[in-house]
Each structure stands twice: as C-alpha cells, then as structure tokens.
Write an enzyme that holds these catalytic residues in place. Structure first.
Site: not given
Length: 290
Positions: A97, A172, A240
C-alpha cells in the site's frame, strides 16, 4: 508454473509467497533481514537471494509486499534493484500500500525498461494472507494484468483490475477510508454497551444480523471486548495508509472529515503505546478516556 521472485516476507508477504511455492511455482525470495528469508526457505522450499536484483533475474513475475514508498523504491531501483535484474517482458506486481504518485513513477520507469508494472494492493489482513483469501485491487495495463491474474489468484478470493496505473492504490485508499469509520463506529457501539451495563456479546449477536453487521464486527468484536489487540494490521501502518488517503484527498479535492478525525484518534492510541496494537484498539482509547 512460472519462475517467480517475491520481495518482502512480512506477516502478509511471507504467507503469500508460501502459497505460490506450494502451488508449484519456482519462487526465489528476498527480504531485508536475511534470517527471515532463510526461515522462509526452510519452511516452504524455494530459494533466497541477497538482493532484489538477484532474486528477479530470470523471473517472469516479480511480486513485492514491503512497507512504504521509500521501501518500494529501494527494492525496485538502483544497481541492486529488481528492475535492473528483470528481463524485457517481465511483470512487476506491487502488493504494497503506497501512494498513487510513486506507483505512476515506477510504472513509467518500468515501461522505459520494457517491463510491465501492476499496482495490486491487498485487503484481508494476516488471516487473509495465511488462508489465501485476499481481496486484490489492481491498476495497470490490461495485458499485464491478464497475464499476472493466474498467479495472484493463488492467494486471492477476488482480484480485479479497476483501471490504469494507480487505480489499484486509489481503490485501496477507499478501502482504508471505509475501514476507519467502521472501526470507530464499532468501538463506540461496544463502549456504549459496556457503559450501559449490557452484555456486549449478546448485543452483537442481535445487531450483527441487521444493518449494522460488517466484517469488522464479525471478526473483531470478541477480541475488542476482551481488550486483546494482537490480531493483524497495526495502528502504525494504518496511520501511514490514512496519511496517504488524506494527502491524496487534498490533491483531488475530496472531503474526508471522518477519516481525518479517526486518524487523530489513532495518533492518541500511538501516544498510549499502542502503535503495534491492531486497528480495533480504537475502543481502548475510549476506555482510557473513561
């Protein structure tokens, strides 16, 4: 069966690479910590390499599942990077990701080297990786995706191309945005039940069968009630990811007020020493507030 490389053997990458080896593919792995690569080979077979370039040499597909933008650049680029070892026509599949910006950057550099690059971030957590039941959302050229699909199907329950390069990463982001709100809502519901003196398990048994039901509720409510937060995706990694979501939201003028708020709640969890707790630990923040 294909010759493959897999870069990154964390809680997600290790099992994913294992599924490929078990399926009969010839897998060479690389991990920044060599001992982990050696342990993987002892468990699954295959081989390990000292550099991403060495792992990628002769591979038809190179899969990666590392930490962040900088980690991905480091395994792709430079004299020891995977791109330097890949042959023309090979395909790099990134399960990390990361930002859509680094994805498009690497897509362009791969294309210049006659390599295909597919962004293919994953959802389903550690259990999904171990059970080969991940959801994979992909961006990139149709031909490259079609060629890589049979490989990714080894560890997925659904794998779909959403659009051009970066579309997988943008999807995502949608996933993480949705999860952030769901986990906070579930945390508040369970916290409310506790404060009201209700049996949390009985409450969930009823409400999970109606409109409130979700994967998070079905898979995390018991551990949340038990104050147990050692189950998969860590708060540090979620922050993150949410940082990527919020930055991208600013770039495309998307309003994400709930995501921004939950990101700050996860910051509170980090301050409580919970950076490695799983994302359902939002309820612990509420308990600590009283």
């Amino acid at each position: 069966m294909a010759k493959l490389a897999f870069l990154g053997l964390g809680v997600m990458g290790g099992p994913m690479a294992g599924h490929l080896q078990k399926a009969g593919h010839q897998v060479c792995v690389y991990n920044r910590t060599t001992a982990r690569a050696e342990d993987w080979v002892e468990t699954y077979g295959g081989a390990h390499a000292k550099t991403p370039r060495e792992a990628a040499q002769g591979a038809e597909f190179v899969m990666a599942c590392v930490g962040n933008d900088d980690d991905l650049r480091s395994v792709c680029l430079g004299d020891d990077g995977a791109f330097a070892g890949m042959e023309a026509g090979a395909i790099f599949v990134d399960h990390t990701t990361v930002s859509a910006a680094v994805t498009r950057e690497l897509y362009t550099k791969a294309d210049a080297a006659q390599i295909s690059f597919v962004d293919a971030p994953i959802s389903g957590g550690q259990a999904g990786a171990e059970n080969g039941q991940l959801s994979i959302m992909c961006g990139g050229d149709t031909g490259a995706f079609d060629r890589a699909l049979p490989v990714m199907e080894v560890y997925s329950k659904i794998c779909r191309r959403i659009g051009d390069s970066g579309a997988g990463q943008m999807t995502k982001m949608c996933n993480q945005i949705a999860i952030a709100g769901l986990v906070q809502g579930l945390s508040e519901a369970l916290h409310f039940a506790e404060k009201a003196g209700l049996d949390g398990r009985a409450v969930v048994e009823v409400i999970s069968q109606g409109a409130a039901g979700s994967w998070q509720m079905a898979n995390r409510y018991e551990t949340m009630l038990d104050d147990d937060f050692d189950h998969g995706f860590a708060v540090d990694w979620m922050r993150k990811d949410l940082g990527i979501c919020l930055t991208t939201g600013d770039e495309i003028a998307a309003s994400l007020p709930v995501t921004a708020l939950v990101d700050q709640f996860y910051k509170d969890v980090q301050k409580q020493g919970g950076g490695r707790w799983d994302t359902s630990s939002l309820i612990k923040r509420l308990r600590n507030l009283g």
